[in-house]
Design an enzyme around this catalytic site. Sequence first.
Site, PDB file in Angstrom:
ATOM      1  N   PHE A 119     -64.756  86.821 -24.153  1.00  0.00           N
ATOM      2  CA  PHE A 119     -63.813  87.937 -24.155  1.00  0.00           C
ATOM      3  C   PHE A 119     -62.435  87.316 -24.255  1.00  0.00           C
ATOM      4  CE2 PHE A 119     -63.263  92.306 -21.891  1.00  0.00           C
ATOM      5  CZ  PHE A 119     -62.990  92.881 -23.116  1.00  0.00           C
ATOM      6  N   GLU A 120     -61.910  87.228 -25.451  1.00  0.00           N
ATOM      7  CA  GLU A 120     -60.671  86.489 -25.648  1.00  0.00           C
ATOM      8  C   GLU A 120     -59.645  87.344 -26.390  1.00  0.00           C
ATOM      9  OE1 GLU A 120     -59.966  83.783 -24.229  1.00  0.00           O
ATOM     10  OE2 GLU A 120     -61.934  83.160 -23.511  1.00  0.00           O
ATOM     11  N   LEU A 172     -63.628  71.857 -10.613  1.00  0.00           N
ATOM     12  CA  LEU A 172     -62.818  71.378 -11.726  1.00  0.00           C
ATOM     13  C   LEU A 172     -61.704  72.345 -12.043  1.00  0.00           C
ATOM     14  CD1 LEU A 172     -65.559  69.992 -14.093  1.00  0.00           C
ATOM     15  CD2 LEU A 172     -63.550  68.765 -13.323  1.00  0.00           C
ATOM     16  N   VAL A 173     -60.665  71.832 -12.680  1.00  0.00           N
ATOM     17  CA  VAL A 173     -59.578  72.711 -13.128  1.00  0.00           C
ATOM     18  C   VAL A 173     -60.080  73.491 -14.340  1.00  0.00           C
ATOM     19  CG1 VAL A 173     -57.247  72.801 -14.059  1.00  0.00           C
ATOM     20  CG2 VAL A 173     -57.857  71.029 -12.426  1.00  0.00           C
ATOM     21  N   TYR A 198     -64.397  79.480   0.163  1.00  0.00           N
ATOM     22  CA  TYR A 198     -65.372  79.656  -0.928  1.00  0.00           C
ATOM     23  C   TYR A 198     -66.754  80.070  -0.411  1.00  0.00           C
ATOM     24  CZ  TYR A 198     -67.086  79.344  -5.659  1.00  0.00           C
ATOM     25  OH  TYR A 198     -67.610  79.683  -6.882  1.00  0.00           O
ATOM     26  N   GLY A 215     -70.150  83.565 -22.075  1.00  0.00           N
ATOM     27  CA  GLY A 215     -68.986  82.898 -21.471  1.00  0.00           C
ATOM     28  C   GLY A 215     -68.811  81.543 -22.123  1.00  0.00           C
TER      29      GLY A 215
HETATM   30  P1  NAI Z   1     -63.627  79.822 -17.500  1.00  0.00           P
HETATM   31  O1  NAI Z   1     -62.604  80.809 -17.108  1.00  0.00           O
HETATM   32  O2  NAI Z   1     -63.204  78.529 -18.088  1.00  0.00           O
HETATM   33  O3  NAI Z   1     -64.633  80.524 -18.556  1.00  0.00           O
HETATM   34  C1  NAI Z   1     -65.093  81.816 -18.362  1.00  0.00           C
HETATM   35  C2  NAI Z   1     -65.740  82.348 -19.620  1.00  0.00           C
HETATM   36  O4  NAI Z   1     -66.146  83.704 -19.361  1.00  0.00           O
HETATM   37  C3  NAI Z   1     -64.821  82.405 -20.846  1.00  0.00           C
HETATM   38  O5  NAI Z   1     -65.555  82.063 -21.990  1.00  0.00           O
HETATM   39  C4  NAI Z   1     -64.431  83.890 -20.929  1.00  0.00           C
HETATM   40  O6  NAI Z   1     -64.116  84.343 -22.241  1.00  0.00           O
HETATM   41  C5  NAI Z   1     -65.723  84.507 -20.448  1.00  0.00           C
HETATM   42  N1  NAI Z   1     -65.556  85.884 -19.972  1.00  0.00           N
HETATM   43  C6  NAI Z   1     -64.813  86.339 -18.946  1.00  0.00           C
HETATM   44  N2  NAI Z   1     -64.955  87.682 -18.828  1.00  0.00           N
HETATM   45  C7  NAI Z   1     -65.818  88.058 -19.810  1.00  0.00           C
HETATM   46  C8  NAI Z   1     -66.358  89.293 -20.200  1.00  0.00           C
HETATM   47  N3  NAI Z   1     -66.076  90.442 -19.571  1.00  0.00           N
HETATM   48  N4  NAI Z   1     -67.166  89.319 -21.290  1.00  0.00           N
HETATM   49  C9  NAI Z   1     -67.465  88.174 -21.974  1.00  0.00           C
HETATM   50  N5  NAI Z   1     -67.017  86.967 -21.602  1.00  0.00           N
HETATM   51  C10 NAI Z   1     -66.198  86.916 -20.542  1.00  0.00           C
HETATM   52  O7  NAI Z   1     -64.560  79.645 -16.219  1.00  0.00           O
HETATM   53  P2  NAI Z   1     -65.423  78.444 -15.612  1.00  0.00           P
HETATM   54  O8  NAI Z   1     -64.651  77.794 -14.544  1.00  0.00           O
HETATM   55  O9  NAI Z   1     -66.029  77.629 -16.681  1.00  0.00           O
HETATM   56  O10 NAI Z   1     -66.558  79.281 -14.858  1.00  0.00           O
HETATM   57  C11 NAI Z   1     -67.841  79.519 -15.389  1.00  0.00           C
HETATM   58  C12 NAI Z   1     -68.834  79.596 -14.255  1.00  0.00           C
HETATM   59  O11 NAI Z   1     -68.877  78.325 -13.590  1.00  0.00           O
HETATM   60  C13 NAI Z   1     -68.459  80.626 -13.172  1.00  0.00           C
HETATM   61  O12 NAI Z   1     -69.633  81.233 -12.705  1.00  0.00           O
HETATM   62  C14 NAI Z   1     -67.852  79.758 -12.075  1.00  0.00           C
HETATM   63  O13 NAI Z   1     -67.958  80.347 -10.803  1.00  0.00           O
HETATM   64  C15 NAI Z   1     -68.734  78.529 -12.189  1.00  0.00           C
HETATM   65  N6  NAI Z   1     -68.211  77.314 -11.563  1.00  0.00           N
HETATM   66  C16 NAI Z   1     -66.916  76.902 -11.789  1.00  0.00           C
HETATM   67  C17 NAI Z   1     -66.433  75.778 -11.134  1.00  0.00           C
HETATM   68  C18 NAI Z   1     -65.035  75.306 -11.346  1.00  0.00           C
HETATM   69  O14 NAI Z   1     -64.558  74.497 -10.552  1.00  0.00           O
HETATM   70  N7  NAI Z   1     -64.353  75.732 -12.377  1.00  0.00           N
HETATM   71  C19 NAI Z   1     -67.286  74.981 -10.226  1.00  0.00           C
HETATM   72  C20 NAI Z   1     -68.638  75.455 -10.153  1.00  0.00           C
HETATM   73  C21 NAI Z   1     -69.060  76.596 -10.767  1.00  0.00           C
END
Ligand code: NAI
Length: 411
Positions: free
Chosen positions: A75-76, A275-276, A237, A48
């Site tokens: 996954f992009e 965060l956004v 949440y 990710g």
């Molecule tokens: P994001 O959407 O910015 O990034 C997600 C990543 O996962 C991307 O690199 C995407 O390509 C990858 N991805 C998605 N499906 C995939 C798949 N099937 N195979 C390979 N890669 C895949 O998400 P974000 O916000 O950075 O979230 C990451 C983690 O952080 C999550 O577990 C989220 O719950 C957690 N988190 C997020 C917060 C927030 O406010 N955004 C706060 C605290 C935790």
Amino acid sequence: MIIKPEITGVVARSAHPLGCEQAIIKQIEYVKNAIPIKNGPKRVLIIGASSGFGLAARIALTFGGAKADTIGISFERAQNEKNVGSAGFYNNLYFQKHAQSEGRIAVNIDGDAFSSRIKAEAIEAIETYFEGEVDLIIYSVASGVRPKPDTGEMWRSAIKPIDQSVFGASISLEDDQWQETTLPPASDAEIEGTLKVMGGEDWELWVDALINSESIGEGCKTIAFSYMGSDITHPIYLDGTLGRAKIDLHQTSHSLNLKLANFNGGAYATVCKALVTKASVFIPGLSPYLIALYKVMKANGTHEGCIEQMQRLFTTKLYGGGTDHGDKDNLTKVPVDGERLIRIDDLELDAATQQQVHTLVKTMNRDNFQDIGDYCGFKNAFLQLNGFGFEEVDYHAPVDLEQIVTPVIVP
Ligand code: NAI
């Protein structure tokens, strides 16, 4: 072609490659000027890696003192005749370009992290580029679906409350409209689906696969990201389907910790700030909280983005703790809370901050949210995730996508 922002609801349909590079450059600049990561890992696998916390972690570890080599899974959507490609696609390209220009190995693997094929590809890349071992595994996948092995059916996550209905507002980034909704409680199948997609199972499958292929280095750690939030966000949440999945993730960290103890390593769920990101704008009810939180934390000088969170995680928690005197191997101790969670959501949950956020959220409505919350900062952060809103980029100039996609050098 000229690339403009296209948004449907809370989903970006276009991305500007040159803006994506700006976002990477700014994050690199930040970590280069921040307190450096000492004793950091050298060979890192990030699952990710193309946006949000995973990308910020990759940038921090490469440019913020540790000089790590990285393999990033994501996954992009690549560009084609109809689409310009997703921001994560360009983030991967530009991250690789900048990392390679400083002599770092940066391998991108694009495909479904849930599949055995991508796990095997990652192990092969570890063999080829890391002499067979990793020092840190970061699990940062945020997805709405996960294919069931063998059947081709999908588990789907549903962001819903459990055992109660919840009333909340979302903000459409397409037309800046405040939309009120009442979310019904999740069904058992929805709770189960969310757990399968966003819980700890796939994290454990990754670590098991790496243990089985003897790809775990001495002292190897693994982290995955979690969110808890305050009582404002708990109904949607922590007490809902996503919270159930995160609790599963926390439990998984304990079983992985036992497994990695055999390598003098450890596993930690890391609780981050709200965060956004591409993923978080989907969560109903979270947007009013986020715009209130941004307003208060910016005014108090405590606001952080993904990059600040990740640099602080590595310098003060994962590789910055005190020495564990009881440990004969003199391992670095990772500071955790009573549930063995790493907390970097401390500034968000500060009592005075929450008090101010409470007051703002209580008075926020469809008529005043742009004035009393930091909607401008929220929207700009979303645009910048997709490469828009950078003053360094001339958005009137045509972009030659072919020229952008070709210069990538594979290490
Ligand atoms: P994001 O959407 O910015 O990034 C997600 C990543 O996962 C991307 O690199 C995407 O390509 C990858 N991805 C998605 N499906 C995939 C798949 N099937 N195979 C390979 N890669 C895949 O998400 P974000 O916000 O950075 O979230 C990451 C983690 O952080 C999550 O577990 C989220 O719950 C957690 N988190 C997020 C917060 C927030 O406010 N955004 C706060 C605290 C935790």
